[in-house]
Design a protein around this motif. Structure first.
Motif, PDB file in Angstrom:
ATOM      1  N   LEU A  16     -39.729  55.829 -22.523  1.00  0.00           N
ATOM      2  CA  LEU A  16     -39.215  54.800 -21.607  1.00  0.00           C
ATOM      3  C   LEU A  16     -39.674  53.406 -22.016  1.00  0.00           C
ATOM      4  N   VAL A  17     -40.803  53.321 -22.759  1.00  0.00           N
ATOM      5  CA  VAL A  17     -41.294  52.006 -23.173  1.00  0.00           C
ATOM      6  C   VAL A  17     -40.336  51.340 -24.156  1.00  0.00           C
ATOM      7  N   ALA A  18     -39.483  52.154 -24.791  1.00  0.00           N
ATOM      8  CA  ALA A  18     -38.509  51.595 -25.737  1.00  0.00           C
ATOM      9  C   ALA A  18     -37.174  51.283 -25.066  1.00  0.00           C
ATOM     10  N   ARG A  19     -37.083  51.480 -23.764  1.00  0.00           N
ATOM     11  CA  ARG A  19     -35.824  51.277 -23.051  1.00  0.00           C
ATOM     12  C   ARG A  19     -35.439  49.808 -22.879  1.00  0.00           C
ATOM     13  N   PRO A  20     -36.374  48.859 -22.732  1.00  0.00           N
ATOM     14  CA  PRO A  20     -35.981  47.467 -22.453  1.00  0.00           C
ATOM     15  C   PRO A  20     -34.983  46.914 -23.463  1.00  0.00           C
ATOM     16  N   LYS A  21     -34.049  46.157 -22.940  1.00  0.00           N
ATOM     17  CA  LYS A  21     -33.001  45.562 -23.769  1.00  0.00           C
ATOM     18  C   LYS A  21     -32.377  44.390 -23.013  1.00  0.00           C
ATOM     19  N   ILE A  22     -32.047  43.334 -23.725  1.00  0.00           N
ATOM     20  CA  ILE A  22     -31.320  42.200 -23.154  1.00  0.00           C
ATOM     21  C   ILE A  22     -30.016  42.058 -23.916  1.00  0.00           C
ATOM     22  N   THR A  23     -28.921  42.050 -23.180  1.00  0.00           N
ATOM     23  CA  THR A  23     -27.611  41.797 -23.766  1.00  0.00           C
ATOM     24  C   THR A  23     -27.050  40.553 -23.087  1.00  0.00           C
ATOM     25  N   ALA A  24     -26.927  39.467 -23.832  1.00  0.00           N
ATOM     26  CA  ALA A  24     -26.498  38.194 -23.252  1.00  0.00           C
ATOM     27  C   ALA A  24     -25.152  37.782 -23.809  1.00  0.00           C
ATOM     28  N   GLY A  25     -24.371  37.153 -22.974  1.00  0.00           N
ATOM     29  CA  GLY A  25     -23.052  36.678 -23.364  1.00  0.00           C
ATOM     30  C   GLY A  25     -22.768  35.308 -22.795  1.00  0.00           C
TER      31      GLY A  25
END
Length: 223
Positions: free
Chosen positions: A89-98
């Protein structure tokens, strides 16, 4: 800005992972995708170690010299699998910006933030990850930008700030006429306050302030 691979960022009109990646519900094609790197590597190593340990224990352990039943072995392996999944779960973070906003995925939970509600992107001293400062003074952790990634985190932070500055609505500029009206209103309010009759306590305070502090009496030396 370096290319975005596993934690760094790319701002060139094309998403890092897919040309059709989108910010759910708010944005068009993604222009920036950010993931943490070092924590994902550490998490993967730890997850593999936990899973391998539980598999070995399930295969080799015996109870009073009697090999464990198949169901017990499967139980050990299931515990290892669950532990590995939890660690990852520690690898789950993600930011997708548009263009219209960003989708923030942290360890638990996903949040969609349109640019108008984001006041600024900050990285407070001593913090483990960046923060999105929202217009209502609330904050949202941006766990995809982590201090342990160092240079990559700096690049990702700069890229996200540049995207926010480009697409976030600018604060409206006040006209000279509005500024002059406010100045006149403040002057009128100050004049009205000065012309208002003073109450008794206010008059006493003003008189005491005009007289200045009273001189201190010298203490007499007792013989």
């Amino acid at each position: 800005m370096p290319a975005a691979t596993d934690g760094a960022a790319q701002v060139n009109g094309t998403a890092q992972e897919s040309g059709t990646a989108q910010v759910s519900g708010t944005a068009g094609p993604a222009t920036l995708v950010i993931r943490p790197r070092k924590i994902a590597i550490f998490g993967a190593i730890s997850a593999i170690a936990v899973l391998a340990t539980m598999i070995v224990l399930g295969l080799l352990l015996q109870a009073d010299g009697i090999p464990m039943r198949a169901v017990d072995k499967i139980g050990f392996m299931s515990v290892g699998l669950f532990g590995a999944a939890t660690i990852m779960l520690v690898a789950r973070p993600k930011i997708t910006a548009g263009v219209s906003g960003m989708s923030v995925r942290n360890v638990l939970g996903d949040t969609v933030l349109p640019w108008p509600v984001v006041h600024k992107i900050a990285f407070p001293p001593g913090s483990h990850w960046a923060l999105a400062i929202l217009a209502d003074d609330e904050t949202l952790p941006l766990m995809a930008i982590q201090a342990m990634d160092k240079g990559r985190a700096v690049d990702a932070l700069k890229a996200l700030r540049a995207l926010h500055e480009t697409y976030a609505p600018k604060a409206p500029q006040r006209s000279p006429e509005a500024i002059e009206r406010d100045r006149r209103r403040q002057v009128a309010e100050a004049a009205a306050a000065a012309a208002r009759p003073l109450g008794r306590l206010e008059q006493i305070d003003r008189d005491m302030a005009a007289k200045g502090p009273k001189p201190k009496r010298r203490a007499r030396n007792s013989s």
